[in-house]
Design a protein around this motif. Structure first.
Motif, PDB file in Angstrom:
ATOM      1  N   GLU A   1      12.228  93.215 -71.787  1.00 31.91           N
ATOM      2  CA  GLU A   1      10.893  92.630 -71.882  1.00 31.91           C
ATOM      3  C   GLU A   1      10.526  91.879 -70.600  1.00 31.91           C
ATOM      4  O   GLU A   1       9.393  91.954 -70.123  1.00 31.91           O
ATOM      5  CB  GLU A   1      10.823  91.689 -73.092  1.00 31.91           C
ATOM      6  N   GLY A   2      11.492  91.166 -70.028  1.00 34.14           N
ATOM      7  CA  GLY A   2      11.230  90.423 -68.807  1.00 34.14           C
ATOM      8  C   GLY A   2      10.897  91.332 -67.633  1.00 34.14           C
ATOM      9  O   GLY A   2       9.950  91.069 -66.879  1.00 34.14           O
TER      10      GLY A   2
ATOM     11  N   SER B   1       4.275  84.772 -70.059  1.00 32.38           N
ATOM     12  CA  SER B   1       5.361  85.449 -70.771  1.00 32.38           C
ATOM     13  C   SER B   1       6.685  85.283 -70.033  1.00 32.38           C
ATOM     14  O   SER B   1       7.723  85.028 -70.660  1.00 32.38           O
ATOM     15  CB  SER B   1       5.033  86.930 -70.947  1.00 32.38           C
ATOM     16  N   LEU B   2       6.677  85.430 -68.720  1.00 34.04           N
ATOM     17  CA  LEU B   2       7.901  85.261 -67.933  1.00 34.04           C
ATOM     18  C   LEU B   2       8.459  83.857 -68.085  1.00 34.04           C
ATOM     19  O   LEU B   2       9.664  83.665 -68.294  1.00 34.04           O
ATOM     20  CB  LEU B   2       7.626  85.558 -66.456  1.00 34.04           C
ATOM     21  N   ALA B   3       7.583  82.856 -67.976  1.00 33.81           N
ATOM     22  CA  ALA B   3       8.034  81.462 -68.065  1.00 33.81           C
ATOM     23  C   ALA B   3       8.567  81.138 -69.458  1.00 33.81           C
ATOM     24  O   ALA B   3       9.534  80.378 -69.601  1.00 33.81           O
ATOM     25  CB  ALA B   3       6.886  80.531 -67.702  1.00 33.81           C
ATOM     26  N   LYS B   4       7.955  81.733 -70.481  1.00 30.75           N
ATOM     27  CA  LYS B   4       8.397  81.493 -71.852  1.00 30.75           C
ATOM     28  C   LYS B   4       9.714  82.192 -72.150  1.00 30.75           C
ATOM     29  O   LYS B   4      10.602  81.632 -72.812  1.00 30.75           O
ATOM     30  CB  LYS B   4       7.316  81.958 -72.827  1.00 30.75           C
ATOM     31  N   LEU B   5       9.862  83.415 -71.671  1.00 36.41           N
ATOM     32  CA  LEU B   5      11.075  84.192 -71.928  1.00 36.41           C
ATOM     33  C   LEU B   5      12.298  83.616 -71.225  1.00 36.41           C
ATOM     34  O   LEU B   5      13.405  83.614 -71.765  1.00 36.41           O
ATOM     35  CB  LEU B   5      10.871  85.640 -71.473  1.00 36.41           C
TER      36      LEU B   5
ATOM     37  N   ALA C   1       9.734  81.199 -60.561  1.00 36.90           N
ATOM     38  CA  ALA C   1       9.065  81.325 -59.257  1.00 36.90           C
ATOM     39  C   ALA C   1       8.030  82.446 -59.292  1.00 36.90           C
ATOM     40  O   ALA C   1       6.905  82.281 -58.813  1.00 36.90           O
ATOM     41  CB  ALA C   1      10.097  81.570 -58.165  1.00 36.90           C
ATOM     42  N   TRP C   2       8.409  83.582 -59.879  1.00 39.69           N
ATOM     43  CA  TRP C   2       7.438  84.672 -60.000  1.00 39.69           C
ATOM     44  C   TRP C   2       6.276  84.249 -60.898  1.00 39.69           C
ATOM     45  O   TRP C   2       5.119  84.606 -60.636  1.00 39.69           O
ATOM     46  CB  TRP C   2       8.109  85.916 -60.572  1.00 39.69           C
ATOM     47  N   ALA C   3       6.559  83.497 -61.951  1.00 38.47           N
ATOM     48  CA  ALA C   3       5.495  83.042 -62.853  1.00 38.47           C
ATOM     49  C   ALA C   3       4.508  82.132 -62.122  1.00 38.47           C
ATOM     50  O   ALA C   3       3.317  82.103 -62.455  1.00 38.47           O
ATOM     51  CB  ALA C   3       6.103  82.322 -64.047  1.00 38.47           C
TER      52      ALA C   3
END
Length: 293
Positions: free
Chosen positions: A93-94, A119-123, A132-134
């Protein structure tokens, strides 16, 4: 700037984003390529990703970084990116959110950018790379406060994670917090001795502050570490232009052209060369350069 977010740390622990591949050898090449890319060596990163894809033709994240590399490290080249998108239903999912974030960035879809960032930060709240990408879409949309929160969380998780200090530096710089920007760029240089990109970033900061002689010193240092670190030739040209040393500016803009890895850089170089002619009140020469453009 984007290339500075690359890291292999996401492969190291359960709380980090997994990487999907059918080949352990391809995974090793991928990790090597990411580490090389983090230091700004784009051609070698591309080579490693292409080798990984030869071993696993469905290696989505290798296509993701190949896309980043082929665009020069600051954007995404369409063909490998859309191959990664095609494969995004076969990965974690990430990985899927990161790949679709890249597509949203390329296509300028701000709502999708924010959704995949959340979604990235939550996962992966404990993955410094994912955070960093988020933060990156918020930085691109000039929402520096939100970007700063995510970059600071990333740095707090791992104060040896060099790339995020680059992003902190640029974010503080955009916010006018120059002392914090200076500290962040110096930390970035400390964590990556002998690497061109940290010196280039610090030179950019110095140039924006009007400290042109110091900026020139660090651009030259970046090129000593990596003579193919093309963007530093542009930085030198800009610094000399602002100092009113037009011939030196033209020389370095020409170097920027000669070392360019893609046509976008060459186009930019020609416009900059024409700009020097206009500063010298030579419109006919500027028009000849634009004919080449």
């Amino acid at each position: 700037v984007v290339i500075s977010l690359l890291t292999a740390s996401a492969l190291m622990a359960q709380e980090k984003m997994p990487i999907t591949t059918s080949s352990e050898e391809a995974r090793k090449l991928y990790v090597e390529g990411v580490k090389i890319g983090e230091k700004g060596n784009i051609p070698q990163m591309i080579e490693k990703m292409e080798q990984a894809i030869e071993l696993d033709s469905e290696f989505a994240m290798a296509y993701f970084y190949l896309s980043l590399g082929k665009a020069g490290g600051s954007w995404f080249s369409p063909e490998p990116l859309y191959k990664a998108v095609e494969l995004s239903n076969q990965v974690s999912e990430g990985e899927r959110h990161l790949i679709l974030l890249a597509r949203a960035i390329r296509e300028g879809k701000e709502k999708d950018m924010r959704m995949h960032s959340r979604s990235l930060a939550k996962l992966y709240p404990k993955d410094e790379s994912a955070l960093a990408w988020a933060g990156w879409p918020h930085f691109m949309q000039n929402n520096y406060r939100k970007a700063l929160r995510l970059f600071k969380r990333s740095a707090q998780l791992n104060d040896q994670y060099a790339p995020v200090f680059n992003m902190l530096g640029y974010t503080y710089m955009k916010m006018g917090k120059n002392e914090k920007a200076d500290q962040s760029f110096k930390k970035y240089m400390e964590l990556q001795p002998g690497v061109a990109n940290p010196r280039h970033s610090y030179a950019n900061f110095l140039r924006t502050r009007g400290r042109f002689d110091e900026a020139i010193k660090y651009y030259k240092m970046a090129l000593q570490y990596d003579p193919d670190f093309t963007i530093s030739y542009r930085g030198l040209g800009d610094s000399y232009l602002f100092k009113g040393k037009y011939e030196l500016a033209r020389e370095h803009y020409k170097n920027y052209y000669e070392h360019a890895s893609n046509n976008n850089m060459r186009y930019s170089s020609l416009i900059l060369q024409a700009t020097v002619d206009l500063h010298e009140n030579r419109p006919e020469s500027a028009l000849r350069v634009m004919d080449r453009y």
